[in-house]
Write a protein that holds these residues in place. Sequence first.
Motif, PDB file in Angstrom:
ATOM      1  N   ARG A  74     -21.920   2.799 -59.607  1.00  0.00           N
ATOM      2  CA  ARG A  74     -23.006   2.329 -60.473  1.00  0.00           C
ATOM      3  C   ARG A  74     -22.679   0.918 -60.941  1.00  0.00           C
ATOM      4  NH1 ARG A  74     -24.900   6.111 -58.276  1.00  0.00           N
ATOM      5  NH2 ARG A  74     -25.512   8.095 -59.183  1.00  0.00           N
ATOM      6  N   MET A  75     -23.710   0.103 -61.114  1.00  0.00           N
ATOM      7  CA  MET A  75     -23.532  -1.242 -61.643  1.00  0.00           C
ATOM      8  C   MET A  75     -24.302  -1.302 -62.951  1.00  0.00           C
ATOM      9  SD  MET A  75     -23.687  -4.480 -62.295  1.00  0.00           S
ATOM     10  CE  MET A  75     -25.446  -4.554 -62.379  1.00  0.00           C
ATOM     11  N   ASP A  76     -23.574  -1.379 -64.072  1.00  0.00           N
ATOM     12  CA  ASP A  76     -24.204  -1.312 -65.390  1.00  0.00           C
ATOM     13  C   ASP A  76     -24.181  -2.683 -66.059  1.00  0.00           C
ATOM     14  OD1 ASP A  76     -25.008  -0.752 -68.036  1.00  0.00           O
ATOM     15  OD2 ASP A  76     -24.181   1.265 -67.900  1.00  0.00           O
ATOM     16  N   MET A  77     -25.370  -3.199 -66.356  1.00  0.00           N
ATOM     17  CA  MET A  77     -25.485  -4.500 -67.013  1.00  0.00           C
ATOM     18  C   MET A  77     -24.840  -4.511 -68.390  1.00  0.00           C
ATOM     19  SD  MET A  77     -26.713  -6.887 -65.204  1.00  0.00           S
ATOM     20  CE  MET A  77     -26.978  -8.061 -66.528  1.00  0.00           C
ATOM     21  N   THR A  78     -24.797  -3.375 -69.058  1.00  0.00           N
ATOM     22  CA  THR A  78     -24.183  -3.324 -70.383  1.00  0.00           C
ATOM     23  C   THR A  78     -22.723  -3.763 -70.307  1.00  0.00           C
ATOM     24  OG1 THR A  78     -25.676  -1.541 -70.993  1.00  0.00           O
ATOM     25  CG2 THR A  78     -23.728  -1.843 -72.377  1.00  0.00           C
ATOM     26  N   ALA A  79     -22.005  -3.282 -69.300  1.00  0.00           N
ATOM     27  CA  ALA A  79     -20.596  -3.655 -69.131  1.00  0.00           C
ATOM     28  C   ALA A  79     -20.453  -5.153 -68.878  1.00  0.00           C
ATOM     29  CB  ALA A  79     -19.973  -2.855 -67.990  1.00  0.00           C
ATOM     30  N   LEU A  80     -21.345  -5.700 -68.062  1.00  0.00           N
ATOM     31  CA  LEU A  80     -21.283  -7.139 -67.797  1.00  0.00           C
ATOM     32  C   LEU A  80     -21.581  -7.947 -69.051  1.00  0.00           C
ATOM     33  CD1 LEU A  80     -22.973  -7.390 -64.282  1.00  0.00           C
ATOM     34  CD2 LEU A  80     -20.545  -7.541 -64.843  1.00  0.00           C
ATOM     35  N   ARG A  81     -22.574  -7.506 -69.841  1.00  0.00           N
ATOM     36  CA  ARG A  81     -22.901  -8.229 -71.077  1.00  0.00           C
ATOM     37  C   ARG A  81     -21.745  -8.186 -72.063  1.00  0.00           C
ATOM     38  NH1 ARG A  81     -28.151  -5.354 -70.455  1.00  0.00           N
ATOM     39  NH2 ARG A  81     -29.550  -6.863 -69.498  1.00  0.00           N
ATOM     40  N   LEU A  82     -21.099  -7.033 -72.177  1.00  0.00           N
ATOM     41  CA  LEU A  82     -19.954  -6.919 -73.082  1.00  0.00           C
ATOM     42  C   LEU A  82     -18.805  -7.811 -72.624  1.00  0.00           C
ATOM     43  CD1 LEU A  82     -20.020  -3.065 -73.733  1.00  0.00           C
ATOM     44  CD2 LEU A  82     -20.558  -4.876 -75.389  1.00  0.00           C
TER      45      LEU A  82
END
Length: 192
Positions: free
Chosen positions: A144-152
């Motif tokens: 999975r690629m989660d934008m939340t992790a990238l934003r954090l």
Amino acid sequence: MMTTSRDVLLWVDTETTAIRPEEGELLEIGMRVTDMTGNPLPGPEGRYSRVIHPTNGIRLTCGTMEPILGMHRDNGLIRESLLSGTGPDETAEDACQWIVDIQTKLDPDRLIIAGTNIQFDIDWITSKLPALADGLNSLTDYHRMDMTALRLALATLGPHQHEHTTHRVDDCLDRDTNEYQQTISILRHTKE
């Protein structure tokens, strides 16, 4: 995780009337396909969105009445869902066929689900559109690629502005893919 040019991101977003599926209704689902850098793949078939008509109406609770229902009242989604949405079973069947068509057309090595807080969307799909959940499980990669992790992660570099949306799936997916492309650009720049 190494990626190849034959990997494809399947962006998913849902709009709901509650935080937890057991407390509310699924009102809208949207999906997009992009390459691994977030560039849209050609053709209108790379985009999917449906407003869902809840079969048992919309339940009101103290916790959802104002923050969530107010938001979806203001953006027109509740009215559209109640008046012209597609039923859950028809939506699940239609969405599965769209994913099968994407798989057939693109024949990717991996179809990787992506989005903001993507487990939220997967939980809602599993609860409200189980046939689509089965299709996603069988047709997509387990990564999975989660934008939340990238934003954090980006926030550790300094202030990071998160773009606000109208809370409609097409708007949210536009935001996600745009921010993802910006993130890829930042990562490329820091690598040089």
